[in-house]
Scaffold this motif. Structure first.
Motif, short mmCIF file in Angstrom:
data_model
loop_
_atom_site.label_atom_id
_atom_site.label_comp_id
_atom_site.label_asym_id
_atom_site.label_seq_id
_atom_site.Cartn_x
_atom_site.Cartn_y
_atom_site.Cartn_z
N LEU A 63 0.82 -1.21 0.00
CA LEU A 63 0.00 0.00 0.00
C LEU A 63 0.85 1.26 0.00
N ALA A 64 2.00 1.21 0.67
CA ALA A 64 2.93 2.35 0.64
C ALA A 64 3.44 2.56 -0.78
N VAL A 65 3.78 1.47 -1.46
CA VAL A 65 4.21 1.57 -2.86
C VAL A 65 3.10 2.20 -3.69
N HIS A 66 1.89 1.72 -3.50
CA HIS A 66 0.75 2.18 -4.30
C HIS A 66 0.39 3.64 -4.02
N HIS A 67 0.29 4.00 -2.75
CA HIS A 67 -0.18 5.35 -2.38
C HIS A 67 0.93 6.39 -2.32
N ASP A 68 2.10 6.00 -1.83
CA ASP A 68 3.21 6.96 -1.67
C ASP A 68 4.18 6.94 -2.84
N GLY A 69 4.04 5.94 -3.70
CA GLY A 69 4.92 5.85 -4.86
C GLY A 69 6.14 4.98 -4.64
N HIS A 70 6.43 4.64 -3.39
CA HIS A 70 7.58 3.79 -3.10
C HIS A 70 7.50 3.30 -1.65
N ALA A 71 8.32 2.29 -1.35
CA ALA A 71 8.44 1.80 0.02
C ALA A 71 9.83 1.22 0.22
N VAL A 72 10.41 1.46 1.39
CA VAL A 72 11.67 0.84 1.76
C VAL A 72 11.33 -0.56 2.26
N VAL A 73 11.84 -1.57 1.57
CA VAL A 73 11.50 -2.94 1.92
C VAL A 73 12.62 -3.67 2.65
N ALA A 74 13.83 -3.08 2.66
CA ALA A 74 14.95 -3.71 3.37
C ALA A 74 16.01 -2.66 3.67
N ARG A 75 16.76 -2.93 4.73
CA ARG A 75 17.90 -2.09 5.12
C ARG A 75 19.06 -3.01 5.46
N GLY A 76 20.27 -2.59 5.07
CA GLY A 76 21.43 -3.43 5.39
C GLY A 76 22.64 -3.01 4.58
N PRO A 77 23.61 -3.91 4.50
CA PRO A 77 24.83 -3.62 3.74
C PRO A 77 24.52 -3.44 2.25
N ARG A 78 25.30 -2.62 1.61
CA ARG A 78 25.04 -2.27 0.21
C ARG A 78 24.94 -3.50 -0.70
N GLU A 79 25.86 -4.44 -0.54
CA GLU A 79 25.88 -5.61 -1.41
C GLU A 79 24.59 -6.42 -1.28
N VAL A 80 24.08 -6.54 -0.07
CA VAL A 80 22.84 -7.28 0.16
C VAL A 80 21.67 -6.52 -0.45
N MET A 81 21.65 -5.19 -0.29
CA MET A 81 20.57 -4.39 -0.85
C MET A 81 20.58 -4.46 -2.38
N GLU A 82 21.76 -4.50 -2.97
CA GLU A 82 21.86 -4.64 -4.42
C GLU A 82 21.31 -6.00 -4.87
N ALA A 83 21.57 -7.03 -4.10
CA ALA A 83 21.03 -8.36 -4.42
C ALA A 83 19.50 -8.34 -4.33
N HIS A 84 18.96 -7.67 -3.31
CA HIS A 84 17.50 -7.56 -3.19
C HIS A 84 16.91 -6.81 -4.39
N ALA A 85 17.53 -5.71 -4.77
CA ALA A 85 17.03 -4.93 -5.90
C ALA A 85 17.05 -5.77 -7.18
N HIS A 86 18.12 -6.52 -7.36
CA HIS A 86 18.22 -7.39 -8.54
C HIS A 86 17.11 -8.44 -8.51
N ALA A 87 16.84 -8.99 -7.34
CA ALA A 87 15.76 -9.98 -7.22
C ALA A 87 14.41 -9.35 -7.55
#
Length: 102
Positions: A63-87
């Motif tokens: 709903l945050a993605v839908h209404h606000d345009g985006h949502a933070v779905v994870a926080r952590g080390p850059r390499e892990v966040m890049e893997a999440h974005a790729h997924a």
């Protein structure tokens, strides 16, 4: 036998003013953005399937993605966040990695 070469020793009284700052490992975010393609139910499904969120958390983030345009779905080390974005890209969602605001 020859003479041993003289070895220069560093001046140990030199003060190093270099200040090192470590970046905390949780200073990056994976952000999922709204798009005109994916159904809300599919976005919730991806959040539950990939991240293992419970139904209520997946629904709240969707709903945050839908209404606000985006949502933070994870926080952590850059390499892990890049893997999440790729997924997320593999699932067909729009996602980016950004440095967490100070």
């Amino acid at each position: 036998m020859g003479m041993m070469p003289t070895v220069a020793t560093p001046d140990l009284d030199v003060v190093d003013d270099t200040e090192l700052t470590a970046v905390p490992p949780s200073s990056w975010q994976t952000v999922v953005w709204n798009d005109p393609v994916n159904l809300m139910s599919y976005v919730s499904h991806v959040f539950r399937t990939y991240f293992g969120f419970d139904a209520a958390t997946a629904e709240r983030l969707m709903l945050a993605v839908h209404h606000d345009g985006h949502a933070v779905v994870a926080r952590g080390p850059r390499e892990v966040m890049e893997a999440h974005a790729h997924a997320m890209h593999d699932y067909g969602l729009w996602a980016t990695v950004r440095k967490e605001p100070a």
